[in-house]
Each structure stands twice: as structure tokens, then as C-alpha cells.
Design a protein around this motif. Structure first.
Motif, PDB file in Angstrom:
ATOM      1  N   GLN A 254       0.825  -1.209   0.000  1.00  0.00           N
ATOM      2  CA  GLN A 254       0.000   0.000   0.000  1.00  0.00           C
ATOM      3  C   GLN A 254       0.860   1.260   0.000  1.00  0.00           C
ATOM      4  O   GLN A 254       0.575   2.228  -0.698  1.00  0.00           O
ATOM      5  CB  GLN A 254      -0.926  -0.008   1.219  1.00  0.00           C
ATOM      6  CG  GLN A 254      -2.040  -1.040   1.140  1.00  0.00           C
ATOM      7  CD  GLN A 254      -2.886  -1.077   2.393  1.00  0.00           C
ATOM      8  OE1 GLN A 254      -2.518  -0.492   3.417  1.00  0.00           O
ATOM      9  NE2 GLN A 254      -4.032  -1.756   2.309  1.00  0.00           N
ATOM     10  N   ALA A 255       1.936   1.233   0.785  1.00  0.00           N
ATOM     11  CA  ALA A 255       2.828   2.393   0.820  1.00  0.00           C
ATOM     12  C   ALA A 255       3.482   2.611  -0.541  1.00  0.00           C
ATOM     13  O   ALA A 255       3.603   3.752  -1.016  1.00  0.00           O
ATOM     14  CB  ALA A 255       3.878   2.209   1.909  1.00  0.00           C
ATOM     15  N   GLU A 256       3.899   1.518  -1.163  1.00  0.00           N
ATOM     16  CA  GLU A 256       4.503   1.629  -2.487  1.00  0.00           C
ATOM     17  C   GLU A 256       3.493   2.166  -3.494  1.00  0.00           C
ATOM     18  O   GLU A 256       3.822   3.000  -4.368  1.00  0.00           O
ATOM     19  CB  GLU A 256       5.035   0.260  -2.926  1.00  0.00           C
ATOM     20  CG  GLU A 256       6.261  -0.219  -2.184  1.00  0.00           C
ATOM     21  CD  GLU A 256       7.482   0.615  -2.527  1.00  0.00           C
ATOM     22  OE1 GLU A 256       7.528   1.206  -3.628  1.00  0.00           O
ATOM     23  OE2 GLU A 256       8.379   0.709  -1.671  1.00  0.00           O
ATOM     24  N   ALA A 257       2.242   1.687  -3.391  1.00  0.00           N
ATOM     25  CA  ALA A 257       1.209   2.152  -4.327  1.00  0.00           C
ATOM     26  C   ALA A 257       0.937   3.638  -4.140  1.00  0.00           C
ATOM     27  O   ALA A 257       0.769   4.391  -5.124  1.00  0.00           O
ATOM     28  CB  ALA A 257      -0.067   1.340  -4.131  1.00  0.00           C
ATOM     29  N   GLU A 262       1.407   9.244  -6.086  1.00  0.00           N
ATOM     30  CA  GLU A 262       1.850  10.611  -5.888  1.00  0.00           C
ATOM     31  C   GLU A 262       2.873  11.021  -6.944  1.00  0.00           C
ATOM     32  O   GLU A 262       2.890  12.178  -7.404  1.00  0.00           O
ATOM     33  CB  GLU A 262       2.439  10.767  -4.484  1.00  0.00           C
ATOM     34  CG  GLU A 262       1.408  10.636  -3.373  1.00  0.00           C
ATOM     35  CD  GLU A 262       2.042  10.670  -2.003  1.00  0.00           C
ATOM     36  OE1 GLU A 262       3.298  10.737  -1.946  1.00  0.00           O
ATOM     37  OE2 GLU A 262       1.309  10.605  -1.003  1.00  0.00           O
ATOM     38  N   TYR A 263       3.696  10.075  -7.330  1.00  0.00           N
ATOM     39  CA  TYR A 263       4.676  10.372  -8.377  1.00  0.00           C
ATOM     40  C   TYR A 263       3.995  10.665  -9.699  1.00  0.00           C
ATOM     41  O   TYR A 263       4.362  11.598 -10.434  1.00  0.00           O
ATOM     42  CB  TYR A 263       5.651   9.204  -8.504  1.00  0.00           C
ATOM     43  CG  TYR A 263       6.573   9.305  -9.693  1.00  0.00           C
ATOM     44  CD1 TYR A 263       7.652  10.199  -9.687  1.00  0.00           C
ATOM     45  CD2 TYR A 263       6.359   8.532 -10.828  1.00  0.00           C
ATOM     46  CE1 TYR A 263       8.496  10.300 -10.779  1.00  0.00           C
ATOM     47  CE2 TYR A 263       7.189   8.634 -11.917  1.00  0.00           C
ATOM     48  CZ  TYR A 263       8.264   9.510 -11.891  1.00  0.00           C
ATOM     49  OH  TYR A 263       9.090   9.602 -13.002  1.00  0.00           O
ATOM     50  N   LEU A 264       2.959   9.880 -10.037  1.00  0.00           N
ATOM     51  CA  LEU A 264       2.237  10.112 -11.290  1.00  0.00           C
ATOM     52  C   LEU A 264       1.520  11.451 -11.274  1.00  0.00           C
ATOM     53  O   LEU A 264       1.456  12.155 -12.295  1.00  0.00           O
ATOM     54  CB  LEU A 264       1.233   8.973 -11.518  1.00  0.00           C
ATOM     55  CG  LEU A 264       1.837   7.589 -11.799  1.00  0.00           C
ATOM     56  CD1 LEU A 264       0.730   6.539 -11.930  1.00  0.00           C
ATOM     57  CD2 LEU A 264       2.693   7.621 -13.047  1.00  0.00           C
ATOM     58  N   LYS A 265       0.983  11.821 -10.114  1.00  0.00           N
ATOM     59  CA  LYS A 265       0.291  13.099 -10.027  1.00  0.00           C
ATOM     60  C   LYS A 265       1.254  14.279 -10.169  1.00  0.00           C
ATOM     61  O   LYS A 265       0.876  15.371 -10.628  1.00  0.00           O
ATOM     62  CB  LYS A 265      -0.441  13.204  -8.696  1.00  0.00           C
ATOM     63  CG  LYS A 265      -1.655  12.306  -8.599  1.00  0.00           C
ATOM     64  CD  LYS A 265      -2.338  12.479  -7.252  1.00  0.00           C
ATOM     65  CE  LYS A 265      -3.586  11.611  -7.149  1.00  0.00           C
ATOM     66  NZ  LYS A 265      -4.268  11.774  -5.836  1.00  0.00           N
ATOM     67  N   SER A 266       2.487  14.063  -9.758  1.00  0.00           N
ATOM     68  CA  SER A 266       3.468  15.149  -9.832  1.00  0.00           C
ATOM     69  C   SER A 266       3.979  15.396 -11.240  1.00  0.00           C
ATOM     70  O   SER A 266       4.614  16.427 -11.514  1.00  0.00           O
ATOM     71  CB  SER A 266       4.637  14.868  -8.896  1.00  0.00           C
ATOM     72  OG  SER A 266       5.343  13.706  -9.327  1.00  0.00           O
ATOM     73  N   LEU A 267       3.747  14.459 -12.151  1.00  0.00           N
ATOM     74  CA  LEU A 267       4.215  14.636 -13.522  1.00  0.00           C
ATOM     75  C   LEU A 267       3.374  15.692 -14.233  1.00  0.00           C
ATOM     76  O   LEU A 267       2.151  15.770 -14.036  1.00  0.00           O
ATOM     77  CB  LEU A 267       4.132  13.301 -14.274  1.00  0.00           C
ATOM     78  CG  LEU A 267       5.072  12.176 -13.788  1.00  0.00           C
ATOM     79  CD1 LEU A 267       4.794  10.903 -14.572  1.00  0.00           C
ATOM     80  CD2 LEU A 267       6.528  12.592 -13.965  1.00  0.00           C
TER      81      LEU A 267
END
Length: 284
Positions: A254-257, A262-267
Motif C-alpha cells: 500500500q505504501a509503495e502504491a 503521488e509520483y504520477l500526479k506530480s508529472l
């Protein structure tokens, strides 16, 4: 009649003074010859022991022995090894003593019996004395199928299922059976953790084994219950560890997901080109 070679032989035995004409009586000559042959054929007595050939008794008591002596005559009927310093009985100690009737091993320091140590004793055995030793454990395999009257008192026995099964098999001497005491015993349920206080002797320490069995105590049942509880505890610990690992694994995923989302949203979002806009407008 002692003549010829026999007469010359008898004369030489008498002192070698043949010139004086000294000749032994025929029956004395035969007696001496028989004695010489019997001395060569008779078995040898073990060192530090005394043998009475008329009763087939080997007396090795109070001889300072630390091991079972070798070379005990196979015809031995009574063997006395009490009051020595013997610590163990090897498997082949009495292998050739098929006529043995009385075996005295009391007042030694015997603390172990090899597997099948008494198995070779023949069916003629009437008495087996192992009293006043240092035996703590013994099993049916070590005693074999002997039906001799057995003395086991004054030993620091650890009372458990194996010893209980042995007691039910042996022909114990009635006069001394109450002297078989439990110096320690298998721990039953309610006696605390099996890893706690390793020096604990158990609730039956200091009591007569036979009286305990007569009162209904079953060491085999206690041992099985203890084993069952240990298995349940082990299974519970294993199941708990599996659950902990699964929970940890799920939380890590879950933490990895979340980090990946969050990484995808930051793109930055991709911008549309004019050509793509005109094509879409014309199409509509």
C-alpha cells in the motif's frame, strides 16, 4: 600298567633319577597325566577375580574394577561384580554367558546401559541386581526379554513414560519394589513453562514410582499432554508469524502504491498541439 614310554616318563617326573630305578605307581602316573591335561583344558579365571569351578562361581567383588572384566568363563553360573567402580555396561559384556543364573552388579557407579546390554542373557537367569547405582533412565530395549527377578532400588531415577513401560515389563523383586524412587519426573501441565527453571525436579520427585502408578498416575499420558500443548504453542507462534508477515507485506504494498500514485500526479500533464486541435474541430 605304566611301562615303556610311560614308565620312562613317570620316572623323569619323579626327579629324573632313572639310574636309581625309581618308578611311580601306575595309578599315580595316570592321575598326574590327567591333572596335567585338565589344567591345560580348564578355563582361565579373569584377573582380580576368584573362581570356584565346583559351583561355577566367579567372584569379582571389591576388586577395584572400572569395567566388566574380559575372559569370564562361558560356563559361569553366578557372577559377582558388586562394590566396584563400574560406570557402564557395553552391549557385548555378557554375550557368551548363556548359563548365567545370578548377576550381581549392585554398589557400582553404573549410569548407562548400552542398547541391548542385557539382551544376551539366557533364559536361565534368575536374579539381576542393579541396585545402588547411578541409573537415571532405562528402556525395554536395554533389558531385552529377561524374566529374571530384578532389583532396581536406590537409583536416581527420572520417572517418565519410558521408565513406566519398563517397570510394566520387568519381573521386579516384591521386597524391594517400593525402593524405586523418583528423583525427578516428567513435568505435567500447570507446572510452568518447559523452558523455565531447568533444575526443577517435577511434582513427583521423592515418591515411590510403583506407588505413583498404583495411585493412577500415568506418565505416558502426562508426556503426551505436554507434547500436545507444546505442539499447539508452536503452531500458534507459527500462525502468528505468518499473519504478521502478511500484514507487513500488505502495508508495504500500500505504501509503495501511494508513493507511485503521488509520483504520477506530480508529472506535468501533456499539452495538445494546434494540428491536433484543428483535426478535432474539423471532425466535429
Amino acid at each position: 600298567m605304566c611301562t615303556g614310554w610311560g614308565e620312562e616318563r613317570c620316572t623323569s617326573i619323579s626327579g629324573g633319577r632313572r639310574g636309581r630305578g625309581v618308578v611311580l605307581h601306575p595309578w599315580l602316573c595316570v592321575s598326574l597325566l590327567f591333572s596335567a591335561l585338565w589344567g591345560q583344558a580348564s578355563p582361565q579365571c579373569p584377573a582380580s577375580c576368584q573362581c570356584a569351578w565346583d559351583t561355577a562361581t566367579v567372584q569379582c567383588s571389591d576388586a577395584g574394577l572400572r569395567d566388566i572384566p574380559e575372559g569370564i568363563p562361558p560356563e559361569t553360573v553366578s557372577l559377582h561384580l558388586e562394590r566396584n567402580y563400574i560406570r557402564s555396561i557395553p552391549e557385548t559384556a555378557f554375550r557368551d554367558l548363556l548359563h548365567l543364573r545370578d548377576l550381581h552388579l549392585s554398589h557400582n557407579r553404573i549410569d548407562s546401559l548400552a542398547s541391548g546390554a542385557l539382551r544376551h542373557l539366557g533364559p536361565e537367569l534368575r536374579l539381576l541386581d542393579l541396585s545402588h547405582n547411578q541409573l537415571r533412565q532405562a528402556s525395554r530395549e536395554e533389558f531385552g526379554s529377561t524374566r529374571a527377578k530384578t532389583r532396581l532400588f536406590h537409583n536416581p531415577w527420572h520417572c517418565d513414560c519410558t521408565l513406566q513401560e519398563l517397570m510394566e515389563t520387568l519381573n521386579l523383586e516384591p521386597e524391594t519394589v517400593n525402593g524405586i524412587m523418583c528423583e525427578s519426573s516428567v513435568r505435567g501441565m500447570g507446572e510452568g513453562s518447559r523452558w523455565e527453571d531447568p533444575g526443577s525436579q517435577g511434582e513427583h520427585a521423592g515418591q515411590s514410582l510403583v506407588k505413583l502408578l498404583d495411585s493412577g498416575v500415568n506418565f505416558c499420558s502426562l508426556q503426551r499432554k505436554t507434547t500436545d500443548v507444546a505442539m499447539l504453542v508452536t503452531m500458534f507462534v507459527w500462525f502468528f508469524m505468518v499473519i504478521v508477515y502478511v500484514v507487513y507485506y500488505v502495508r508495504q504494498n500500500q505504501a509503495e502504491a501511494r508513493r507511485h500514485l503521488e509520483y504520477l500526479k506530480s508529472l506535468p500533464s501533456p499539452r495538445k498541439t494546434p494540428i491536433e486541435t484543428d483535426t478535432l474541430s474539423t471532425g466535429f
